[in-house]
Design a protein around this motif. Structure first.
Motif, PDB file in Angstrom:
ATOM      1  N   GLY A   1       0.814  -1.245  -0.062  1.00  0.00           N
ATOM      2  CA  GLY A   1      -0.069   0.017   0.072  1.00  0.00           C
ATOM      3  C   GLY A   1       0.736   1.171  -0.115  1.00  0.00           C
ATOM      4  N   VAL A   2       2.197   1.263  -0.344  1.00  0.00           N
ATOM      5  CA  VAL A   2       2.878   2.288  -0.462  1.00  0.00           C
ATOM      6  C   VAL A   2       2.555   3.447  -1.288  1.00  0.00           C
ATOM      7  CG1 VAL A   2       4.646   1.478  -1.929  1.00  0.00           C
ATOM      8  CG2 VAL A   2       5.378   3.194  -0.401  1.00  0.00           C
ATOM      9  N   ASP A   3       2.637   4.708  -1.174  1.00  0.00           N
ATOM     10  CA  ASP A   3       2.154   5.771  -2.072  1.00  0.00           C
ATOM     11  C   ASP A   3       3.918   6.321  -2.724  1.00  0.00           C
ATOM     12  OD1 ASP A   3      -0.725   5.953  -2.078  1.00  0.00           O
ATOM     13  OD2 ASP A   3      -0.108   6.461  -0.003  1.00  0.00           O
ATOM     14  N   GLY A   4       4.692   6.215  -1.932  1.00  0.00           N
ATOM     15  CA  GLY A   4       5.891   6.927  -2.303  1.00  0.00           C
ATOM     16  C   GLY A   4       7.226   6.381  -1.618  1.00  0.00           C
ATOM     17  N   VAL A   5       8.391   6.261  -2.360  1.00  0.00           N
ATOM     18  CA  VAL A   5       9.447   5.714  -1.542  1.00  0.00           C
ATOM     19  C   VAL A   5      10.611   6.775  -1.374  1.00  0.00           C
ATOM     20  CG1 VAL A   5      11.227   3.956  -1.870  1.00  0.00           C
ATOM     21  CG2 VAL A   5       8.922   3.445  -2.422  1.00  0.00           C
ATOM     22  N   VAL A   6      11.357   6.725  -0.313  1.00  0.00           N
ATOM     23  CA  VAL A   6      12.522   7.301  -0.375  1.00  0.00           C
ATOM     24  C   VAL A   6      13.697   6.444   0.110  1.00  0.00           C
ATOM     25  CG1 VAL A   6      13.909   8.839   1.062  1.00  0.00           C
ATOM     26  CG2 VAL A   6      11.648   9.348   0.712  1.00  0.00           C
ATOM     27  N   PHE A   7      14.600   6.475  -0.981  1.00  0.00           N
ATOM     28  CA  PHE A   7      15.846   5.467  -0.928  1.00  0.00           C
ATOM     29  C   PHE A   7      17.075   6.324  -0.270  1.00  0.00           C
ATOM     30  CE2 PHE A   7      19.454   3.140  -1.734  1.00  0.00           C
ATOM     31  CZ  PHE A   7      19.187   1.862  -1.762  1.00  0.00           C
ATOM     32  N   VAL A   8      17.608   5.763   0.936  1.00  0.00           N
ATOM     33  CA  VAL A   8      18.638   6.435   1.590  1.00  0.00           C
ATOM     34  C   VAL A   8      19.799   5.659   1.440  1.00  0.00           C
ATOM     35  CG1 VAL A   8      19.516   7.086   3.819  1.00  0.00           C
ATOM     36  CG2 VAL A   8      17.050   7.154   3.369  1.00  0.00           C
ATOM     37  N   ALA A   9      20.619   6.262   0.621  1.00  0.00           N
ATOM     38  CA  ALA A   9      21.871   5.414   0.104  1.00  0.00           C
ATOM     39  C   ALA A   9      23.059   5.767   0.991  1.00  0.00           C
ATOM     40  CB  ALA A   9      22.131   5.777  -1.473  1.00  0.00           C
ATOM     41  N   ASP A  10      23.897   5.018   1.321  1.00  0.00           N
ATOM     42  CA  ASP A  10      25.164   5.237   2.382  1.00  0.00           C
ATOM     43  C   ASP A  10      26.206   5.810   1.276  1.00  0.00           C
ATOM     44  OD1 ASP A  10      27.361   5.021   3.958  1.00  0.00           O
ATOM     45  OD2 ASP A  10      26.389   3.596   5.168  1.00  0.00           O
ATOM     46  N   SER A  11      26.796   6.929   1.591  1.00  0.00           N
ATOM     47  CA  SER A  11      27.716   7.366   0.659  1.00  0.00           C
ATOM     48  C   SER A  11      29.250   6.795   0.814  1.00  0.00           C
ATOM     49  CB  SER A  11      28.022   8.927   0.790  1.00  0.00           C
ATOM     50  OG  SER A  11      26.893   9.494   0.559  1.00  0.00           O
ATOM     51  N   GLN A  12      29.374   5.969   1.718  1.00  0.00           N
ATOM     52  CA  GLN A  12      30.548   5.489   1.846  1.00  0.00           C
ATOM     53  C   GLN A  12      30.889   4.352   0.894  1.00  0.00           C
ATOM     54  OE1 GLN A  12      31.419   4.471   6.250  1.00  0.00           O
ATOM     55  NE2 GLN A  12      29.263   4.398   6.233  1.00  0.00           N
ATOM     56  N   GLU A  13      32.426   4.375   0.392  1.00  0.00           N
ATOM     57  CA  GLU A  13      32.792   3.420  -0.643  1.00  0.00           C
ATOM     58  C   GLU A  13      32.280   1.998  -0.299  1.00  0.00           C
ATOM     59  OE1 GLU A  13      35.430   4.469  -3.267  1.00  0.00           O
ATOM     60  OE2 GLU A  13      34.260   2.738  -3.997  1.00  0.00           O
ATOM     61  N   ALA A  14      32.670   1.588   0.770  1.00  0.00           N
ATOM     62  CA  ALA A  14      32.393   0.183   1.045  1.00  0.00           C
ATOM     63  C   ALA A  14      30.928  -0.298   0.910  1.00  0.00           C
ATOM     64  CB  ALA A  14      32.905  -0.248   2.596  1.00  0.00           C
ATOM     65  N   ARG A  15      29.854   0.790   1.075  1.00  0.00           N
ATOM     66  CA  ARG A  15      28.446   0.400   1.075  1.00  0.00           C
ATOM     67  C   ARG A  15      28.022   0.520  -0.349  1.00  0.00           C
ATOM     68  NH1 ARG A  15      26.949  -2.963   3.999  1.00  0.00           N
ATOM     69  NH2 ARG A  15      25.014  -2.059   4.547  1.00  0.00           N
ATOM     70  N   MET A  16      28.755   0.776  -1.365  1.00  0.00           N
ATOM     71  CA  MET A  16      28.146   0.782  -2.753  1.00  0.00           C
ATOM     72  C   MET A  16      27.450  -0.482  -3.343  1.00  0.00           C
ATOM     73  SD  MET A  16      28.226   3.898  -3.777  1.00  0.00           S
ATOM     74  CE  MET A  16      28.374   4.993  -2.115  1.00  0.00           C
ATOM     75  N   ASP A  17      28.210  -1.401  -2.771  1.00  0.00           N
ATOM     76  CA  ASP A  17      27.316  -2.699  -3.404  1.00  0.00           C
ATOM     77  C   ASP A  17      26.031  -2.926  -2.700  1.00  0.00           C
ATOM     78  OD1 ASP A  17      29.356  -3.052  -5.232  1.00  0.00           O
ATOM     79  OD2 ASP A  17      30.425  -4.834  -4.000  1.00  0.00           O
ATOM     80  N   ALA A  18      26.057  -2.559  -1.464  1.00  0.00           N
ATOM     81  CA  ALA A  18      24.802  -2.835  -0.755  1.00  0.00           C
ATOM     82  C   ALA A  18      23.941  -2.087  -1.188  1.00  0.00           C
ATOM     83  CB  ALA A  18      25.190  -2.394   0.913  1.00  0.00           C
ATOM     84  N   ASN A  19      24.084  -0.755  -1.494  1.00  0.00           N
ATOM     85  CA  ASN A  19      23.189   0.288  -2.030  1.00  0.00           C
ATOM     86  C   ASN A  19      22.488  -0.501  -3.253  1.00  0.00           C
ATOM     87  OD1 ASN A  19      23.616   2.312  -0.157  1.00  0.00           O
ATOM     88  ND2 ASN A  19      25.346   3.373  -1.571  1.00  0.00           N
ATOM     89  N   VAL A  20      23.482  -0.593  -4.086  1.00  0.00           N
ATOM     90  CA  VAL A  20      22.922  -1.096  -5.716  1.00  0.00           C
ATOM     91  C   VAL A  20      22.158  -2.445  -5.340  1.00  0.00           C
ATOM     92  CG1 VAL A  20      23.671  -2.413  -7.672  1.00  0.00           C
ATOM     93  CG2 VAL A  20      24.815  -0.509  -6.782  1.00  0.00           C
ATOM     94  N   GLU A  21      22.500  -3.317  -4.302  1.00  0.00           N
ATOM     95  CA  GLU A  21      21.732  -4.425  -4.122  1.00  0.00           C
ATOM     96  C   GLU A  21      20.291  -4.288  -3.684  1.00  0.00           C
ATOM     97  OE1 GLU A  21      21.689  -8.316  -1.302  1.00  0.00           O
ATOM     98  OE2 GLU A  21      23.767  -7.265  -1.721  1.00  0.00           O
ATOM     99  N   SER A  22      20.254  -3.295  -2.774  1.00  0.00           N
ATOM    100  CA  SER A  22      19.021  -2.672  -2.287  1.00  0.00           C
ATOM    101  C   SER A  22      18.196  -1.904  -3.318  1.00  0.00           C
ATOM    102  CB  SER A  22      19.438  -1.791  -0.939  1.00  0.00           C
ATOM    103  OG  SER A  22      18.399  -1.511  -0.414  1.00  0.00           O
ATOM    104  N   ILE A  23      18.525  -1.386  -3.957  1.00  0.00           N
ATOM    105  CA  ILE A  23      17.742  -0.824  -4.879  1.00  0.00           C
ATOM    106  C   ILE A  23      16.962  -1.769  -5.955  1.00  0.00           C
ATOM    107  CG2 ILE A  23      17.468   0.444  -7.186  1.00  0.00           C
ATOM    108  CD1 ILE A  23      19.540   2.468  -5.947  1.00  0.00           C
ATOM    109  N   ARG A  24      17.955  -3.036  -6.066  1.00  0.00           N
ATOM    110  CA  ARG A  24      17.181  -4.000  -6.995  1.00  0.00           C
ATOM    111  C   ARG A  24      16.398  -4.808  -6.165  1.00  0.00           C
ATOM    112  NH1 ARG A  24      22.144  -7.154  -8.756  1.00  0.00           N
ATOM    113  NH2 ARG A  24      22.601  -5.229  -9.981  1.00  0.00           N
TER     114      ARG A  24
END
Ligand code: GTP
Ligand code: MG
Lengths: 197, 163
Positions: A95-118
């Protein structure tokens, strides 16, 4: 799923903060809670582990005032970012109307960001939503940390559809309300769109 | 995608009447009708005694988690949840496809009585929801032409964040 109550003249929308574990979703809500006047907010609920990791969700109801005589209320939720809580994430997107994606700017978290968007894309799909169509804002959080990934690089890696994108430091509030405002506006524009057909 | 939930005065009144009657018949403290996404639809009884927004959100979370459990073991849903406290108890049931009924009661009532009365009231509420669903599909176009949101301007939206 927006809930419009003509009897009470209320409209209720649901915004979900998504993103990898420890990215700062809960901190966004906490800051919003701290800076919102008493009469405009309800209680913030956090279902968290002993170590303050989100276990099921955080919840914060916000009253943003009136549009066309209708009290406009946003229900803010965060999901648990840790990978193994996927079943709970799915439930919260309902039932969501809108999403905010909070990405972590640290280099080590880039893969985690990408995986989370997927993962977001997939879980939305299971509810019949499409990330390409849903009101969506992107936040690059933790910009205060040393050695974070440059903006343009993050943008190329994480921006999905030219959604509004913000730099943030959730702990001090930088960018927090800008992000919320952006997604709320997109939701209301969506409402207008569906009302005019 | 699920369609928006739109409720009009008349339906709201009918639902409230059903809740009020249920509250008297079951001797309950308070009764809440909540949609599955955690928004309160209507309520009756000692509602001032509770943080109704939190109640609605947590109830929906509870039902969502339990639904998840049901699916894991191959059940469609658990249609009733009961939480027993020292003084107050909570009875949660599903109404139709998208609503949850939450009954808070103490020892002036009993689980048997609540269960019995809830069953009857649920039937009445389901009828209202069906009517809402039909209206939504039939007259969506007509209803939306009267929607206040067709007229929303960018200024209206900006004004929400002006403080
Ligand atoms: N330096 C810095 N720390 C931050 C920032 N935002 C959040 N943090 C810290 O990062 C840690 C995790 O933040 P949370 O808000 O709990 O993260 P979350 O996304 O809710 O994590 P999960 O609940 O596990 O999904 C906390 O210690 C925060 O104080 C930021 O902008 N800068
Ligand atoms: Mg969290």
């Amino acid at each position: 799923m927006t809930f419009i109550n003509y009897a009470n003249k209320e409209i209720n929308c649901k915004i979900v903060y998504y993103g990898p574990g420890l990215g700062g979703k809960t901190t966004n809500l906490q800051y919003i809670y701290d800076k919102t006047a008493l009469e405009s907010k309800g209680k913030m609920i956090s279902l968290a582990t002993e170590a303050d990791r989100t276990l099921f969700f955080d919840f914060l109801p916000l009253d943003l005032g009136k549009v066309r005589g209708f009290t406009t209320r946003f229900h803010l939720y965060t999901v648990p970012g840790q990978v193994f809580y996927d079943a709970s994430r799915k439930l919260i997107l309902k039932g969501v109307d809108g999403v905010v994606f909070v990405a972590d700017s640290q280099e080590a978290r880039m893969d985690a960001n990408v995986e989370s968007i997927r993962n977001l894309e997939e879980n939305l799909e299971e509810h019949g939503f499409d990330l390409r169509k849903i009101p969506y804002a992107l936040q690059f959080n933790k910009r205060d940390l040393p050695g974070v990934v440059p903006l343009d690089q993050m943008y190329r890696m994480l921006n999905y559809k030219r959604e509004p994108t913000f730099e943030a430091v959730a702990t001090t509030g930088v960018g927090v309300f800008d992000t919320l405002r952006a997604v709320a506006k997109l939701i209301l524009k969506d409402l207008r769109q569906s009302a005019t057909g | 995608m699920s369609t928006d939930l739109v409720i009009y005065q008349e339906e709201y009144k009918t639902l409230e009447d059903v809740l009020r009657r249920l509250r008297v018949d079951s001797n309950a403290r308070a009764i809440f009708l909540i949609d599955k996404n955690g928004q309160q639809i209507a309520a009756a009884g000692e509602i001032d005694q509770f943080d109704t927004t939190s109640l609605a959100s947590l109830t929906a979370g509870n039902v969502a988690a339990t639904d998840g459990l049901a699916k894991l073991i191959g059940e469609r849903e658990f249609s009733v949840l009961f939480h027993e406290g020292q003084q107050d108890h909570i009875h949660i049931s599903i109404v139709g496809k998208r609503a949850i009924l939450l009954v808070i009661f103490d020892d002036r009532s009993s689980l048997g009585l609540v269960r019995l009365r809830v069953k009857r009231a649920s039937g009445e509420m389901e009828a209202v929801f069906e009517q809402m669903a039909n209206r939504a599909t039939e007259a969506e176009a007509a209803a939306s032409s009267a929607s206040p949101f067709a007229e929303i301007t960018d200024e209206d939206i900006d004004a929400l964040f002006s403080e």
